[in-house]
Design a protein around this motif. Structure first.
Motif, PDB file in Angstrom:
ATOM      1  N   SER A 127      43.677  39.587  40.918  1.00  0.00           N
ATOM      2  CA  SER A 127      42.490  40.154  40.279  1.00  0.00           C
ATOM      3  C   SER A 127      42.926  41.278  39.362  1.00  0.00           C
ATOM      4  CB  SER A 127      41.502  40.692  41.327  1.00  0.00           C
ATOM      5  OG  SER A 127      40.434  41.379  40.705  1.00  0.00           O
ATOM      6  N   GLU A 129      41.003  43.723  38.822  1.00  0.00           N
ATOM      7  CA  GLU A 129      40.408  44.904  39.426  1.00  0.00           C
ATOM      8  C   GLU A 129      41.445  45.574  40.332  1.00  0.00           C
ATOM      9  OE1 GLU A 129      37.442  46.029  38.813  1.00  0.00           O
ATOM     10  OE2 GLU A 129      36.336  44.333  37.969  1.00  0.00           O
ATOM     11  N   ASN A 220      41.492  37.824  31.023  1.00  0.00           N
ATOM     12  CA  ASN A 220      42.782  38.009  31.694  1.00  0.00           C
ATOM     13  C   ASN A 220      43.892  37.474  30.794  1.00  0.00           C
ATOM     14  OD1 ASN A 220      43.655  35.189  32.533  1.00  0.00           O
ATOM     15  ND2 ASN A 220      41.674  35.292  33.557  1.00  0.00           N
TER      16      ASN A 220
END
Length: 299
Positions: A127, A129, A220
């Motif tokens: 991820s 994040e 991404n």
């Protein structure tokens, strides 16, 4: 106070949303709401302001959240100490990293880790994040920037620079961009500005250049790299990813992007963990091999 209710409160305060907290705790939104209501009733205080953009802590909620953060951190440290005291090199290690690094650089190398340490299993969590390692959302993290948290051990792994890349097929019949201003005449591919930002200064190509209009933004670097490899346009990419695609050539000789370090981080409580040590040593060996074949700085 009931710790179950405090645990729910802590998750809601951290997420700012009943729904997101429920997903993390595997509870329905109504169950989460009921726990919060019961906690507020027992305290005789309102803990959240309901807002169109989510839940905001009241003054009383802020005070309680500070306490639950301390309690959660203490519990996480206790669990880590118990686990580290009895663990051996075998078992599971939860590794958090970005989608691009985890998918393209790390995952293809894990066969060698498996051969060297068959007793170790990985839970690879990809991820962009940033997860909270101190709260044990993962055991170790490979991060694209240092963490401000003081209770983490951090080791720099690799220096990386953002650069512009394109394929010969895309450049055929086009002028080769040398500066950022030249991108106004090109199809630009870049990271989404409204997505999670795994790196700093991802907006470097835009600064003061209103004429640059990306034809594709991706949330991404994996998707961005694949589009660049297919000749969709000029992409702003980390050089370690572009090195994995020999069809990409560096352009923008007069426009090198920012440089940053990739870090390995883990909580202080796992200082003596054999699993962390195995994974750390594996990464260092792989990076040493990577540097031997790493292309020199082209400009």
């Amino acid at each position: 106070m009931d710790w179950d209710k405090l645990r729910v409160f802590h998750a809601v305060a951290a997420a700012g949303s009943l729904t997101q907290a429920g997903e993390k705790l595997h509870l329905s939104q109504s169950a989460v709401s009921r726990q919060i209501r019961d906690l507020e009733d027992s305290l005789g205080a309102t803990l959240f302001h309901r807002h169109a953009r989510g839940l905001l802590l009241t003054q009383e909620g802020e005070a309680l959240y500070e306490s639950t953060q301390n309690i959660s951190a203490d519990l996480a440290r206790a669990r880590a100490r118990i686990r580290a005291a009895r663990e051996e090199s075998g078992g599971e290690l939860a590794v958090s990293t970005t989608v691009g690094f985890g998918s393209l650089w790390l995952a293809p190398r894990l066969g060698r880790l498996r051969a060297a340490a068959p007793e170790l299993t990985l839970d690879l969590r990809l991820s962009d994040e940033v997860v909270d390692l101190a709260m044990r959302e993962a055991d170790v993290g490979i991060r694209m920037r240092p963490s401000p948290q003081t209770d983490l051990i951090q080791k720099p792994l690799l220096s990386v620079r953002l650069r512009l890349y394109a394929t010969e097929a895309y450049l055929k019949g086009r002028s080769r961009p040398r500066t950022l201003d030249d991108l106004a005449d090109h199809d630009v591919l870049t990271y989404s500005r409204n997505a999670a930002q795994p790196l700093e200064n991802l907006d470097w190509i835009y600064r003061g250049r209103r004429r640059i209009r990306p034809v594709l933004t991706v949330n991404n670097h994996l998707g961005l790299l694949q589009a660049a490899r297919e000749g969709v346009g000029v992409a702003a990419l980390p050089d370690y990813l572009a090195a994995l695609a020999p069809e990409l050539i560096p352009v923008g000789e007069e426009a090198p992007g920012p440089k940053y370090e990739i870090y390995l981080a883990w909580p202080q409580e796992l200082r003596g963990s054999q699993r962390v040590a195995l994974f750390r040593d594996f990464l260092l060996e792989e990076l040493a091999a990577h540097r031997k074949t790493y292309p020199p700085d082209p400009f």
